[in-house]
Design an enzyme around this catalytic site. Structure first.
Site, PDB file in Angstrom:
ATOM      1  N   ALA A  89       0.827  -1.210   0.000  1.00  0.00           N
ATOM      2  CA  ALA A  89       0.000   0.000   0.000  1.00  0.00           C
ATOM      3  C   ALA A  89       0.861   1.260   0.000  1.00  0.00           C
ATOM      4  O   ALA A  89       0.413   2.320  -0.439  1.00  0.00           O
ATOM      5  CB  ALA A  89      -0.905  -0.007   1.233  1.00  0.00           C
ATOM      6  N   GLU A 106      -9.690  -3.458   7.457  1.00  0.00           N
ATOM      7  CA  GLU A 106      -8.874  -4.213   8.429  1.00  0.00           C
ATOM      8  C   GLU A 106      -7.434  -4.381   7.955  1.00  0.00           C
ATOM      9  O   GLU A 106      -6.814  -5.417   8.223  1.00  0.00           O
ATOM     10  CB  GLU A 106      -9.511  -5.582   8.695  1.00  0.00           C
ATOM     11  CG  GLU A 106     -10.771  -5.516   9.502  1.00  0.00           C
ATOM     12  CD  GLU A 106     -10.534  -5.502  11.010  1.00  0.00           C
ATOM     13  OE1 GLU A 106      -9.525  -6.055  11.472  1.00  0.00           O
ATOM     14  OE2 GLU A 106     -11.358  -4.912  11.720  1.00  0.00           O
TER      15      GLU A 106
HETATM   16  C1  LIG Z   1      -6.863  -8.745   8.233  1.00  0.00           C
HETATM   17  S1  LIG Z   1      -6.499  -8.857   6.517  1.00  0.00           S
HETATM   18  C2  LIG Z   1      -7.898  -7.979   5.769  1.00  0.00           C
HETATM   19  C3  LIG Z   1      -8.220  -8.514   4.400  1.00  0.00           C
HETATM   20  C4  LIG Z   1      -9.454  -7.930   3.709  1.00  0.00           C
HETATM   21  N1  LIG Z   1      -9.322  -6.510   3.469  1.00  0.00           N
HETATM   22  C5  LIG Z   1     -10.720  -8.218   4.484  1.00  0.00           C
HETATM   23  O1  LIG Z   1     -11.445  -7.290   4.834  1.00  0.00           O
HETATM   24  O2  LIG Z   1     -11.007  -9.400   4.701  1.00  0.00           O
HETATM   25  C6  LIG Z   1      -5.199  -7.654   6.310  1.00  0.00           C
HETATM   26  C7  LIG Z   1      -4.584  -7.709   4.920  1.00  0.00           C
HETATM   27  O3  LIG Z   1      -3.727  -6.577   4.741  1.00  0.00           O
HETATM   28  C8  LIG Z   1      -2.601  -7.010   4.012  1.00  0.00           C
HETATM   29  N2  LIG Z   1      -1.495  -6.058   4.236  1.00  0.00           N
HETATM   30  C9  LIG Z   1      -0.802  -5.855   5.383  1.00  0.00           C
HETATM   31  N3  LIG Z   1       0.125  -4.901   5.189  1.00  0.00           N
HETATM   32  C10 LIG Z   1       0.009  -4.492   3.892  1.00  0.00           C
HETATM   33  C11 LIG Z   1       0.670  -3.508   3.099  1.00  0.00           C
HETATM   34  N4  LIG Z   1       1.649  -2.763   3.607  1.00  0.00           N
HETATM   35  N5  LIG Z   1       0.278  -3.345   1.829  1.00  0.00           N
HETATM   36  C12 LIG Z   1      -0.725  -4.106   1.299  1.00  0.00           C
HETATM   37  N6  LIG Z   1      -1.392  -5.048   1.997  1.00  0.00           N
HETATM   38  C13 LIG Z   1      -1.052  -5.234   3.280  1.00  0.00           C
HETATM   39  C14 LIG Z   1      -2.322  -8.406   4.557  1.00  0.00           C
HETATM   40  O4  LIG Z   1      -1.506  -9.164   3.703  1.00  0.00           O
HETATM   41  C15 LIG Z   1      -3.734  -8.943   4.704  1.00  0.00           C
HETATM   42  O5  LIG Z   1      -4.148  -9.629   3.549  1.00  0.00           O
END
Ligand SMILES: C[S@@+](CC[C@H](N)C(=O)[O-])C[C@H]1O[C@@H](n2cnc3c(N)ncnc32)[C@H](O)[C@@H]1O
Length: 199
Positions: A89, A106
Site C-alpha cells: 500500500a 482491516e
Molecule cells: C486482516 S487482513 C484484511 C483482508 C481484507 N481486506 C478483508 O477485509 O477481509 C489484512 C490484509 O492486509 C494485508 N497487508 C498488510 N500490510 C500491507 C501492506 N503494507 N500493503 C498491502 N497489503 C497489506 C495483509 O496481507 C492482509 O491480507
C-alpha cells in the site's frame, strides 16, 4: 509481519470468522460503493478477496482491482473475479488519478508507514474520488498503551486514535467526510473513515 499473513491465509476464509468479524465491515463498504457508483475501485489489502468479489458483482459492473502484499492471501483471492496486484500500500503500482474509490478494510492498521500509504491513496485517486478505510482504532491513550503491551513482540499492529487517522489523511491532502465506529458481532469495533480528494 508478512509471515503472519502467509500463515493466516490458510484459515482466513473460515465461515464463522468471516461472518462474525468481517462481513459487517464489508457490508458498510458495499453500502458506500452503492451510494457512489464509482467506475473504478481499488481494494487495498484485499486479503482473500471476500470484499473484492462482492465489489465485482455490483450491478453497474465497476472495474475492480485487488491489491495485497501477501502471496498466500492473493493465491486464495483468485476466485474473486478481479485482477490481482501484489504490492505494498505504501508503493502502489497504479497510475496517478486513475481510481474513483479505494476500499481498505482491516488492513491500514498493519502498515509500517501509514503516511506513505495515505499519500499513495491521494495520488491514485481521481479528483472527487474517495477512500473508505475501516481499521482498528484506539480511543484513549490507556487503550493504546494496553494494545501495545498486549501485542508486544507478537504483532506490529499500529492502531491510531481516530483523530490521528484524520491527521494522517489530511496531511496527504485528503478531506475527511465521515468517521464512525462500525458495530460488528465481535469486538473490537473498528472505525470507518471516509475521505475524499478535492476536484
Ligand atoms: C486482516 S487482513 C484484511 C483482508 C481484507 N481486506 C478483508 O477485509 O477481509 C489484512 C490484509 O492486509 C494485508 N497487508 C498488510 N500490510 C500491507 C501492506 N503494507 N500493503 C498491502 N497489503 C497489506 C495483509 O496481507 C492482509 O491480507
Amino acid at each position: 509481519m508478512s509471515d503472519l499473513f502467509e500463515r493466516w491465509s490458510s484459515t482466513y476464509d473460515d465461515a464463522a470468522l468471516q461472518r462474525f468479524t468481517y462481513r459487517t465491515l464489508h457490508d458498510a463498504v458495499v453500502t458506500i460503493a452503492s451510494s457512489q457508483r464509482p467506475g473504478t475501485i481499488l481494494d487495498v489489502g484485499c486479503g482473500t478477496g471476500q470484499l473484492t468479489r462482492r465489489l465485482t458483482r455490483l450491478d453497474w459492473a465497476p472495474t475492480v482491482y485487488g491489491l495485497d502484499v501477501s502471496t498466500g492471501m492473493l493465491d486464495r483471492a483468485r476466485h474473486c473475479g478481479a485482477p490481482l496486484i501484489r504490492a505494498s500500500a505504501e508503493a502502489l503500482p497504479i497510475a496517478d488519478h486513475s481510481i474513483e474509490l479505494i476500499t481498505c478494510t482491516e488492513s491500514f492498521h498493519w502498515y509500517t508507514d501509514q503516511r506513505a500509504a495515505a499519500a499513495e491513496f491521494a495520488r491514485v485517486l481521481r479528483p472527487g474520488g474517495q477512500v473508505a478505510i475501516i481499521s482498528i482504532a484506539t480511543f484513549t491513550d490507556v487503550g493504546a498503551s494496553l494494545l501495545r503491551r498486549a501485542t508486544a513482540g507478537r504483532s506490529t499492529i499500529r492502531a491510531l486514535p481516530p483523530h490521528q487517522i484524520r491527521a494522517v489523511l489530511a496531511a496527504a491532502g485528503l478531506m475527511v467526510h465521515e468517521q464512525r465506529r462500525v458495530r460488528r458481532p465481535t469486538p473490537p469495533w473498528p472505525t470507518l473513515t471516509r475521505a475524499g480528494r478535492n476536484g
